[in-house]
Structure formats: structure tokens, C-alpha cells
Design a protein around this motif. Sequence first.
Motif, PDB file in Angstrom:
ATOM      1  N   ILE A  74       9.878  -3.231  10.083  1.00 12.82           N
ATOM      2  CA  ILE A  74       9.126  -1.973  10.119  1.00 12.82           C
ATOM      3  C   ILE A  74       8.401  -1.720   8.800  1.00 12.82           C
ATOM      4  CG2 ILE A  74      10.532  -0.799  11.866  1.00 12.82           C
ATOM      5  CD1 ILE A  74      11.957   0.660   9.576  1.00 12.82           C
ATOM      6  N   LEU A  75       7.234  -1.062   8.928  1.00 11.22           N
ATOM      7  CA  LEU A  75       6.520  -0.479   7.798  1.00 11.22           C
ATOM      8  C   LEU A  75       6.754   1.027   7.884  1.00 11.22           C
ATOM      9  CD1 LEU A  75       3.186  -2.444   8.210  1.00 11.22           C
ATOM     10  CD2 LEU A  75       4.597  -2.528   6.159  1.00 11.22           C
ATOM     11  N   PHE A  76       7.115   1.657   6.769  1.00 10.64           N
ATOM     12  CA  PHE A  76       7.433   3.077   6.858  1.00 10.64           C
ATOM     13  C   PHE A  76       7.084   3.793   5.560  1.00 10.64           C
ATOM     14  CE2 PHE A  76      11.112   1.067   4.990  1.00 10.64           C
ATOM     15  CZ  PHE A  76      11.572   1.975   4.050  1.00 10.64           C
ATOM     16  N   GLU A  85      -6.326   0.727   0.829  1.00  8.11           N
ATOM     17  CA  GLU A  85      -7.267   0.288  -0.195  1.00  8.11           C
ATOM     18  C   GLU A  85      -6.704  -0.878  -0.993  1.00  8.11           C
ATOM     19  OE1 GLU A  85      -9.551   2.676  -3.267  1.00  8.11           O
ATOM     20  OE2 GLU A  85      -9.208   4.177  -1.688  1.00  8.11           O
ATOM     21  N   GLY A  86      -7.544  -1.875  -1.225  1.00 11.40           N
ATOM     22  CA  GLY A  86      -7.127  -3.011  -2.038  1.00 11.40           C
ATOM     23  C   GLY A  86      -6.358  -4.076  -1.293  1.00 11.40           C
ATOM     24  N   ILE A 105      -3.906  -8.237  -2.443  1.00  8.89           N
ATOM     25  CA  ILE A 105      -3.346  -6.897  -2.641  1.00  8.89           C
ATOM     26  C   ILE A 105      -3.414  -6.580  -4.127  1.00  8.89           C
ATOM     27  CG2 ILE A 105      -0.991  -7.858  -2.813  1.00  8.89           C
ATOM     28  CD1 ILE A 105       0.011  -5.270  -1.477  1.00  8.89           C
ATOM     29  N   GLY A 106      -3.878  -5.400  -4.435  1.00  4.22           N
ATOM     30  CA  GLY A 106      -4.004  -5.075  -5.848  1.00  4.22           C
ATOM     31  C   GLY A 106      -4.179  -3.599  -6.069  1.00  4.22           C
ATOM     32  N   GLY A 160       0.834  -1.199   0.000  1.00  6.50           N
ATOM     33  CA  GLY A 160       0.000   0.000   0.000  1.00  6.50           C
ATOM     34  C   GLY A 160       0.866   1.246   0.000  1.00  6.50           C
ATOM     35  N   LYS A 161       0.632   2.129   0.970  1.00  2.00           N
ATOM     36  CA  LYS A 161       1.407   3.374   1.064  1.00  2.00           C
ATOM     37  C   LYS A 161       2.757   3.154   1.750  1.00  2.00           C
ATOM     38  CE  LYS A 161      -0.650   4.752   5.484  1.00  2.00           C
ATOM     39  NZ  LYS A 161      -1.568   5.671   6.168  1.00  2.00           N
TER      40      LYS A 161
END
Length: 228
Positions: free
Chosen positions: A146-148, A211-212, A227-228, A136-137
Motif C-alpha cells: 500500500i501507498l498511504f 512532483e519530481g 525521484i528528487g 512523494g507525499k
Amino acid sequence: MRNFKILYAEDDETLAFLTKDNLEQNNYEVTHCSDGKSALKIFEEEEFDICIFDIMMPKMDGFELAEAVRKIDLEVPIIFLSAKTLKEDRIKGLRLGADDYLVKPFSIEELLLKIEIFLKRSQKNIPTAKTIYEVGKYQFDTKNFILFNNEEKVGLTQREAELLKLFLDHKNSVLKREQILTSLWGTDDYFMGRSLDVFISRLRKILANEEGISIENLHGIGFRFSIG
């Protein structure tokens, strides 16, 4: 650069699928056999950089297989993966020429580390595993859990990070519950199943606004990370 070749002999279908898949996700080329006799035949016909053998297999067990391989090639690294925990079995395996002996359930991270060590000893270059994913973002850093993005950073536990990586490596596909449990913990039992549910709930919460992206629960089967 070519992918390094692994000969993998294991008669447990679920464990073989998960281990082979994880090795391939880390850029290794894996040839799997479900019995020792087939593995020996393939070893006689092809060249491999490393061998991974279960011990209790049909037609020819891992000890016999390792002994036969050593008559052909004295140098190729051999790792045993076995549920046999007795010291005598470990000693027997090492005396037959194995380089290491991991007891099941084993950690895939430990196995990957052992493979790297033995390939380095063979003065080979190690294939680089993918460590950054798009989610995603977010960018997902699998090494640092980590997600960043430019605005925020979300820390994950090691298990959460391993679970998310597993989902991303199998995005839009069904992963059976027992496959996830065996991949993350090396076992499939009630208590690990409860922990898995907690980690999935946390990932859903973190990714709720993406989203997605969804983690679908397929009752009685497992999960699908879309995921799309």
C-alpha cells in the motif's frame, strides 16, 4: 550488527546481477563468482554464512563445488539454483550435502525465505530488510502493498508493489527491460513484457500528480524511475 555473507556462484550475467542486487538490498553481503573454481578458491580463503550455487558452470560445476565445500565445512548451508529439473539432479544435489534445490526460474521472495530459514537454523540473527519507503507525499509499505498518507490509502497488487520497490531500490538509474522481467517473473518473454507495460502504466497513473517523480521509457533499453 554485521551483514551476513553469501557466496554466490552463477555464470549467467543478467541473473547474477539481479539476484546479487536483490540480496544486497536485503542487507546481505554477497561475493559473486562466475565459475565454480573461483568460488572454491574464495571459500577456502574466507568464511561465509550461506552458499548459493548454480549447477551448470564452467571450470567446475555446482555439484563438484558443493562436494569440495563439504570437505572443508560440514555445516554451512548450501542452496542450489538450477535449470536442471530432473528428479535425479535434485536427489544428487541433496545427497552431496545441499540443504535445498530451487529450480529456475525462481522467485526472489522464495530464495530470501529459504536463506532466512537456514540462518535461523544456524541460530543467527536475520538482517532487517527495508520495508517502508518515501514516495512523494506517500509512505510505501512494501509488506502490505500500500501507498498511504494521512488522507488516503492506495492498494497495489503484489506485482505492482514489487515493481515499485525495484524502481525505488534503483532510483535515478537505468533498469534494462529484461532485468525487470527476470527480477519479477524469473523469465523474459513476450507475455510477461505485456504485463510489465500494464503495471508501469498503472504506477504512472497513481504517481501522476507527484512532483519530481517520473517513469521514463528508454526505447529499446528499459526504464528510469526518477525521484528528487
